[in-house]
Design a protein around this motif. Structure first.
Motif, mmCIF file in Angstrom:
data_model
loop_
_atom_site.group_PDB
_atom_site.id
_atom_site.type_symbol
_atom_site.label_atom_id
_atom_site.label_comp_id
_atom_site.label_asym_id
_atom_site.label_seq_id
_atom_site.Cartn_x
_atom_site.Cartn_y
_atom_site.Cartn_z
ATOM 1 N N UNK A 190 0.854 -1.187 0.000
ATOM 2 C CA UNK A 190 0.000 0.000 0.000
ATOM 3 C C UNK A 190 0.887 1.232 0.000
ATOM 4 N N UNK A 193 0.901 7.566 2.906
ATOM 5 C CA UNK A 193 0.129 8.805 2.739
ATOM 6 C C UNK A 193 1.038 9.960 2.319
ATOM 7 N N UNK A 346 -5.249 -7.223 -5.906
ATOM 8 C CA UNK A 346 -6.437 -6.379 -5.953
ATOM 9 C C UNK A 346 -7.489 -6.997 -6.873
ATOM 10 N N UNK A 347 -8.723 -6.984 -6.426
ATOM 11 C CA UNK A 347 -9.796 -7.603 -7.195
ATOM 12 C C UNK A 347 -9.980 -7.000 -8.594
ATOM 13 N N UNK A 348 -10.048 -5.674 -8.759
ATOM 14 C CA UNK A 348 -10.315 -5.130 -10.099
ATOM 15 C C UNK A 348 -9.301 -5.598 -11.140
ATOM 16 N N UNK A 385 -7.243 3.302 -11.799
ATOM 17 C CA UNK A 385 -7.148 4.137 -10.597
ATOM 18 C C UNK A 385 -7.763 3.556 -9.343
ATOM 19 N N UNK A 386 -8.040 2.252 -9.338
ATOM 20 C CA UNK A 386 -8.691 1.704 -8.147
ATOM 21 C C UNK A 386 -7.858 0.616 -7.481
ATOM 22 N N UNK A 388 -3.822 -0.915 -6.000
ATOM 23 C CA UNK A 388 -2.666 -0.486 -5.214
ATOM 24 C C UNK A 388 -1.554 0.040 -6.115
ATOM 25 N N UNK B 45 -6.331 -4.112 2.526
ATOM 26 C CA UNK B 45 -6.300 -3.159 1.422
ATOM 27 C C UNK B 45 -6.263 -3.751 0.044
ATOM 28 N N UNK B 48 -10.525 -3.857 -2.485
ATOM 29 C CA UNK B 48 -10.873 -2.615 -3.168
ATOM 30 C C UNK B 48 -12.385 -2.394 -3.232
ATOM 31 N N UNK B 51 -14.209 1.430 -1.483
ATOM 32 C CA UNK B 51 -13.752 2.714 -2.027
ATOM 33 C C UNK B 51 -14.780 3.823 -1.820
ATOM 34 N N UNK B 60 -10.787 7.597 -6.294
ATOM 35 C CA UNK B 60 -11.438 7.080 -5.080
ATOM 36 C C UNK B 60 -10.404 6.411 -4.167
ATOM 37 N N UNK B 62 -9.513 3.861 -0.678
ATOM 38 C CA UNK B 62 -10.089 2.784 0.125
ATOM 39 C C UNK B 62 -10.263 3.290 1.559
ATOM 40 N N UNK B 65 -7.874 2.287 4.534
ATOM 41 C CA UNK B 65 -6.492 2.764 4.670
ATOM 42 C C UNK B 65 -6.473 4.289 4.739
ATOM 43 N N UNK B 66 -7.596 4.874 5.162
ATOM 44 C CA UNK B 66 -7.696 6.327 5.205
ATOM 45 C C UNK B 66 -8.072 6.766 6.610
#
Lengths: 418, 78
Positions: A190, A193, A346-348, A385-386, A388, B45, B48, B51, B60, B62, B65-66
């Motif tokens: 991940x 920030x 990641x699923x997507x 864009x969805x 990691x 994480x 997904x 979101x 968007x 998740x 993790x925010x």
């Protein structure tokens, strides 16, 4: 187009991978210059030079180095990313095969600048032959006292270790690379920030591409200004651009940023094979959106101009396609690769790459419908864009560019239309 | 730790600064799908599914993790 050789300067010499030849042509002459400077001064030089990461992202290298804490309580590391698995890209291979000592020289300077005493080269498993050449070069360097307890007589310990990958494309992503080096499954981490270095066993680590590291000796020796003589203002310097596909002379040819793509293909690649017309060019390794011949004819090879065209420069490994290429089959070829290489975290991405592969396969069999073409774009939108890492957005960009720019070919495959 | 105010789907909430957004949403009965997050296991994480849109963010994010920020505007329904 003027000749601009920074990294590939010694490639033409006979036995250029040996220490003797490397030394004869100025190898390791930047080390003393580097050790005469403070570590932070080197980082400043790199910042001023405007060197950008050459592994595909093109992020400013100096800023990345500056993120490394100079006073960390514990070891820092350098990980050199030699996991070159992008289809159409084979520039790092040339460096490791033709001038491994340039890479070692770069590693020494980089390690000194960030305060690291251990460097790892993460090389893809398929590069067995090049790993052998590189290991031989490292052994030579140890024997000559270039690395080891003292770096060329300076009071600085440095050890270089090669780590072989096991064949996963995603391990070229820097955090997945470190996960893999830690002995875990190669899954990207991940994103933090705020900006921070990467972590290897909880210690700050710098991850840079082979070519980026191999450019460092030139900048430290000749100065930031000399590097800025090449390229454009915002994309200074040179890149080992590559040509593959339907060209007469495929290969790696170094050129400065900002040269015209068509001119490059004509001059170095000898034009399109068999005198055919150009149809499309994938500009920088398979994961960048495709350009039509018309777009390719007016684009310059730098980060900004390709961005304007809606694509990216990536690694600079161009895949040239002639007028007889079937774009649907070409996309299928790429999607098979992505479906296989999606790490599945990641699923997507895990599901999406499979779906689009299936849809294009049904199109090719003549079983597709009008909706399928739109569905490709829809799935691609869901992947973008969805996730990691940037794997899925890259796939999404490829699908979007193929389908929107060559929609007619996709529709020709629809049921009944063919 | 001091509490802060965020807006979720137009509703104002006062929440602790150090609690994950997904926990806040769950507590306040915002239906948010989730596979890989569990209170007892922490965040992972990678499914997904949780979101949410956050004002000012391009993509968007998740929720697992925010962390909330003062004045954050969150949308859970597109």
């Amino acid at each position: 187009m003027r000749e601009s050789k920074i990294v590939s300067r010694k490639f033409g010499h006979k036995e250029s991978h040996t220490l003797q030849v490397a030394r004869k042509h100025g190898g390791y002459s930047a080390i003393d210059a580097a050790f005469a400077l403070e570590a932070t001064e080197i980082i400043d030089i790199i910042k001023v030079s405007g060197l950008r990461g050459k592994g595909g992202g093109g992020a400013p290298v100096g800023n990345k180095w500056a993120l490394m804490p100079q006073d960390h309580d514990g070891p820092s590391y350098l990980a050199v990313n030699a996991d070159e698995s992008e289809p159409g890209t084979f520039k790092d291979r040339q460096i490791m095969a033709k001038d491994p000592h340039l890479l070692i020289e770069g590693i020494i300077i980089t390690c000194y600048a960030i305060g690291a005493h251990d460097a790892y080269i993460y090389i893809r498993g398929e590069y067995y032959q090049f790993q052998q050449i590189l290991q031989k070069a490292i052994d030579e360097a140890y024997a000559e006292g270039i690395i080891g307890e003292k770096v060329m007589g300076h009071d600085y310990r440095l050890d270089i270790t090669i780590h072989r990958g096991a064949g996963a494309y995603i391990c070229g992503e820097k955090s997945a690379l470190l996960e893999s080096m830690e002995g875990k499954r190669g899954h990207p981490r991940l994103k933090p920030q705020q900006k921070e270095p990467e972590w290897y066993f909880g210690n700050p680590t710098l991850v840079n591409n082979v070519e980026t590291i191999a450019t460092v000796p030139f900048i430290v020796k000749k100065g930031a200004k000399a590097y800025r003589l090449y390229g454009t203002d915002s994309s200074p310097g040179t890149l080992l651009f590559g040509l593959s596909g339907h060209v007469n002379r495929p290969g790696i040819y170094e050129a400065e940023f900002g040269v015209s793509m068509l001119e490059y293909i004509e001059q170095y690649g000898g034009g399109v094979k068999g005198g055919k017309r150009l149809k499309a060019v994938i500009p920088g390794g398979a994961s960048t959106p495709v350009l039509t011949a018309q777009e390719a004819s007016c684009v310059r090879l730098d980060y900004e101009d390709l961005r304007v065209m809606g694509s990216t420069l990536g690694t600079g490994g161009m895949i040239v396609m002639d007028e007889d290429t079937c774009m649907v089959s070409a996309l299928k070829n790429l999607l098979e690769f992505y479906h296989h290489e999606s790490c599945g975290q990641c699923t997507p991405c895990r599901e999406g790459t499979g779906w689009v592969d299936g849809i294009v396969e049904s199109l090719l069999k003549g079983e597709g419908t009008e909706e399928d073409v739109d569905r490709l774009l829809d799935v691609s939108q869901t992947m973008n864009g969805k996730t990691i890492c940037v794997f899925a957005p890259a796939v999404s960009g490829v699908i979007d560019s193929f389908v929107t720019k060559f929609r007619g070919e996709f529709e020709a495959y629809l049921k009944g239309a063919r | 730790m001091s509490d802060i105010t965020i807006t979720v789907d137009g509703k104002e909430l006062t929440v602790p600064r150090d609690e994950l957004l997904i926990k806040i949403l769950n507590k306040n009965n915002f239906a948010i799908p989730q596979f890989c997050y569990h209170d007892a296991l922490g965040m992972d994480g990678n499914c997904r599914m949780c979101m949410v849109e956050i004002e000012g963010q391009k993509r968007p994010q998740i929720a697992c993790n925010t962390f909330p920020k003062e004045g954050m505007e969150v949308r859970t329904r597109g």
